[in-house]
Design an enzyme around this catalytic site. Sequence first.
Site, PDB file in Angstrom:
ATOM      1  N   SER A   1      79.877 -35.798   7.608  1.00  0.00           N
ATOM      2  CA  SER A   1      78.643 -36.416   8.289  1.00  0.00           C
ATOM      3  C   SER A   1      77.303 -35.523   8.238  1.00  0.00           C
ATOM      4  O   SER A   1      77.540 -34.135   8.005  1.00  0.00           O
ATOM      5  CB  SER A   1      78.985 -36.588   9.643  1.00  0.00           C
ATOM      6  OG  SER A   1      77.735 -37.215  10.357  1.00  0.00           O
ATOM      7  N   HIS A   2      76.345 -36.036   8.224  1.00  0.00           N
ATOM      8  CA  HIS A   2      75.038 -35.172   8.234  1.00  0.00           C
ATOM      9  C   HIS A   2      75.073 -34.317   9.510  1.00  0.00           C
ATOM     10  O   HIS A   2      74.399 -33.516   9.695  1.00  0.00           O
ATOM     11  CB  HIS A   2      73.871 -36.133   8.267  1.00  0.00           C
ATOM     12  CG  HIS A   2      73.311 -36.464   6.991  1.00  0.00           C
ATOM     13  ND1 HIS A   2      74.303 -37.403   6.150  1.00  0.00           N
ATOM     14  CD2 HIS A   2      72.399 -36.449   6.177  1.00  0.00           C
ATOM     15  CE1 HIS A   2      73.601 -37.508   5.000  1.00  0.00           C
ATOM     16  NE2 HIS A   2      72.432 -36.974   5.092  1.00  0.00           N
ATOM     17  N   SER A   3      75.615 -34.944  10.832  1.00  0.00           N
ATOM     18  CA  SER A   3      75.805 -34.277  11.981  1.00  0.00           C
ATOM     19  C   SER A   3      77.031 -33.387  12.113  1.00  0.00           C
ATOM     20  O   SER A   3      78.195 -34.227  12.104  1.00  0.00           O
ATOM     21  CB  SER A   3      75.376 -35.255  13.065  1.00  0.00           C
ATOM     22  OG  SER A   3      75.962 -34.831  14.428  1.00  0.00           O
TER      23      SER A   3
ATOM     24  N   GLY B   1      72.350 -32.695   7.814  1.00  0.00           N
ATOM     25  CA  GLY B   1      72.549 -32.829   6.479  1.00  0.00           C
ATOM     26  C   GLY B   1      73.984 -32.392   6.171  1.00  0.00           C
ATOM     27  O   GLY B   1      74.655 -32.204   6.891  1.00  0.00           O
TER      28      GLY B   1
END
Lengths: 199, 134
Positions: free
Chosen positions: B14-16, B49
């Site tokens: 995930s981006h997070s 990211g």
Amino acid sequence: MANEQLSALIDATNTAVQEAKDDLTKLDQAIGDGDHGLNMARGFAAIEQDRDKILAKPLGPALQAAGMTLVMKVGGASGPLYGSLLMAMGKAAPEGEPDRASLADMLGAGVEAVKKRGKSDRGAKTMLDVLIPVQEALADGADIAKIRQVADDAAEATIPMVATKGRASYLGERSAGHLDPGAASSRLLLQTVCDVIEG
Amino acid sequence: MSQSPPTVGLVIVSHSSDVARGTAEMARQMVGDEVTIVHCGGDPDGGLGTDVSKIVEAIDQAWSEAGVAILVDLGGAETNSEMAVEMQPAERQDRIRILNAPVVEGAVMAAAEAAGGSPLSAVQATAEELMGQP
């Protein structure tokens, strides 16, 4: 391409990207996730850091190394996209000095790699909408002034487009009316390459 | 001592990093230790990211002879995961799939399927069925 020119390219592209960081971020906040400026700045700063390692290589492997640095350091989709562009250009680079025809072939190989990596093509409001017409102009024998013009017009032409790829595509029709951040960064990099070639 | 056959490993991207960790936690609650679930998120500086080198590491950690299924959230997570897969040895690449499924629901479904000892193709099909719902 002489080593000095490659060295100048590393400096000039990094400077240009750092200066444009906030503008690219603003464009990306409008239709993306607002990280394009930051990601590009991180990637090109990393290339600058790796400059000695990159410049120790001939053009082809040097471009591949710079591409790999972008892939590993950027953190957003622009890393693999610009990274694949440079890596494919490096693979297509001739042994010695590239002439216009080989530069056009190199950029052509780069464009194909971006299409494949992004599963995209012309007209989706992406960096390809700048790279493709510039590659065609280069292959057609356009001079530097013409190439600059093509890059500029092509980037502006993404404004009315509706995005069908990337984060902007989630906005659908609402993506129209904004310059695409990837098209903007591609224009910036191509203009910077023109600056370096003109000296 | 008989060894149970290897189960498909999962990688959550995930981006997070919070979303990645939370998703892995939810999937683990379903299947316990029967399935190796590795998560990664965040860009190389720790912001939002994804990071190719972290994904490469996560695939290594999750690696199983049965293969690895990768769940991704948005755009760059997929592109960076594809890049990471291409950096794997050739003999592994056929046994790694990036699933076209929502990250949280897909991870839970994939984990449940993998825990039953299903092959990679079945893990993929079960998670991707979620996308086919009206």
